[in-house]
Design an enzyme around this catalytic site. Sequence first.
Site, short mmCIF file in Angstrom:
data_model
loop_
_atom_site.label_atom_id
_atom_site.label_comp_id
_atom_site.label_asym_id
_atom_site.label_seq_id
_atom_site.Cartn_x
_atom_site.Cartn_y
_atom_site.Cartn_z
CD GLU A 140 -61.82 -50.82 6.33
OE1 GLU A 140 -62.43 -50.83 5.25
OE2 GLU A 140 -61.09 -49.90 6.69
CD GLU A 197 -55.88 -48.77 8.82
OE1 GLU A 197 -56.61 -47.92 8.27
OE2 GLU A 197 -55.85 -49.96 8.48
C1 XIL Z 1 -55.99 -46.13 2.26
C2 XIL Z 1 -54.69 -45.53 1.75
O1 XIL Z 1 -54.19 -44.67 2.75
C3 XIL Z 1 -54.92 -44.78 0.47
O2 XIL Z 1 -53.69 -44.33 -0.07
C4 XIL Z 1 -55.65 -45.67 -0.54
O3 XIL Z 1 -55.97 -44.92 -1.69
C5 XIL Z 1 -56.92 -46.22 0.06
O4 XIL Z 1 -56.61 -46.92 1.26
N1 XIL Z 1 -58.50 -48.39 6.11
C6 XIL Z 1 -57.45 -49.22 5.75
C7 XIL Z 1 -56.36 -48.69 4.89
O5 XIL Z 1 -57.37 -50.36 6.24
O6 XIL Z 1 -55.81 -49.67 4.07
C8 XIL Z 1 -56.85 -47.51 4.04
O7 XIL Z 1 -55.71 -46.98 3.36
C9 XIL Z 1 -57.52 -46.48 4.91
C10 XIL Z 1 -58.72 -47.07 5.59
#
Ligand code: XIL
Length: 397
Positions: free
Chosen positions: A170, A289
Amino acid sequence: MMLRRWIAAGMVAAATVGVLSAVPAVAERPYDPAAQSLRALGLRHGLYIGTAVDMAALNDPADPRYRELVREEFSTVTAENVMKWESLEPTRGGYDWAAADEFVATARRDGQRIRGHVLVWQNQLPAWLTAGVADGSISTAQLRGILRDHITAVVTRYRGRIWQWDVVNEAVSDPWDNPPALHYKGFWAEHLGPGYLADAFRWARAADPTALLFYNDYNIEAFGSGNPADDKTQFVHDMVRGLLARGVPIDGVGSQGHLGTQYGNYDPIQVAEALHRFAGLGLATAFTEVDVRSRLTDRVQAGDSEEINPRLQASAANFHVLLQACLAEPRCLSFTVWGFTDRHSWVPGWFDDPPQGLATIYDENYQPKRAYQLMKADLIYAGPPYVRPRVTPRPRR
Ligand code: XIL
């Protein structure tokens, strides 16, 4: 007839990629693809189906189904949180490997490939780091050294055991940020400038010669205007092309795939085109994701099926769009969902104003939802000539 053709195609695909995990057709009991796991069906295509793993849920003795489904349904896993900087290095130079070690050991025992997540990101950083930079006690030169040491320590510890590393996550802004013209955003760009990206990939490669090194981001599922000032997919495409031109060892681009039914989203052809253009740079791709959330209106929360059903259908359709596009691109190596059950999903906690949820492929009671069935159908009914064996790149040096 249909069934025999399907089995033949499955056997050809599996044989071509050298994995024959789903054993078709014993004489007494015909092979029933619908009874197979996503894991087995994915491997017919050489495609790894994954999930983010919540270590607390995995270790909860009162919740055994979570662990079972992680093991049975998925061939690749990503730690949802325990490999993030705040978890691994809670004090400066003081590493706590316990949870990440356990995650890696469990995955290996269950024969799963691991996506390492995440080396460089502006979120979930430890307070000592952000506070030290803010109060000036950590200089720019020291910060660069801290980043190098962190990457080196983490990648070295799991060297040879991580399939894909999310090296940078990101790094690019969104059109709704300020300024709206897309730019490198966040802590690392602000303090080190965009050169940290190339450094991070080089440091990761130095520590592990075999892991596939990925850039990972959201909202890069499809191209938009083609103008990198407002089209994030184009911006990331240009960025990775620039890194490659400078000899930076990047092997892949991960598309997170956090979608919402309220946005309508994409069609498989648009998404396949984006994957294809990244693959055209010689890169692997992956969905890393995927979840598809919906607004939880009062009527949804009251259990009104007329409101719930269209959301479940729309969510399923979006999983299907991304999976179909991935299947069609030989360099799309894995398809990972960000949590597989509404019982353990980051969505309700993160998107709470207005409330959102229903984002995963199993409901809160571990019943497969329409999205699960549609993913399964994609894996069953997709086949040559549109779907071809995966092509894994050699780690770039
Ligand atoms: C999220 C997790 O799912 C949560 O448990 C945490 O509180 C915050 O992060 N993009 C990403 C992930 O790359 O690491 C994130 O994960 C969601 C968005």
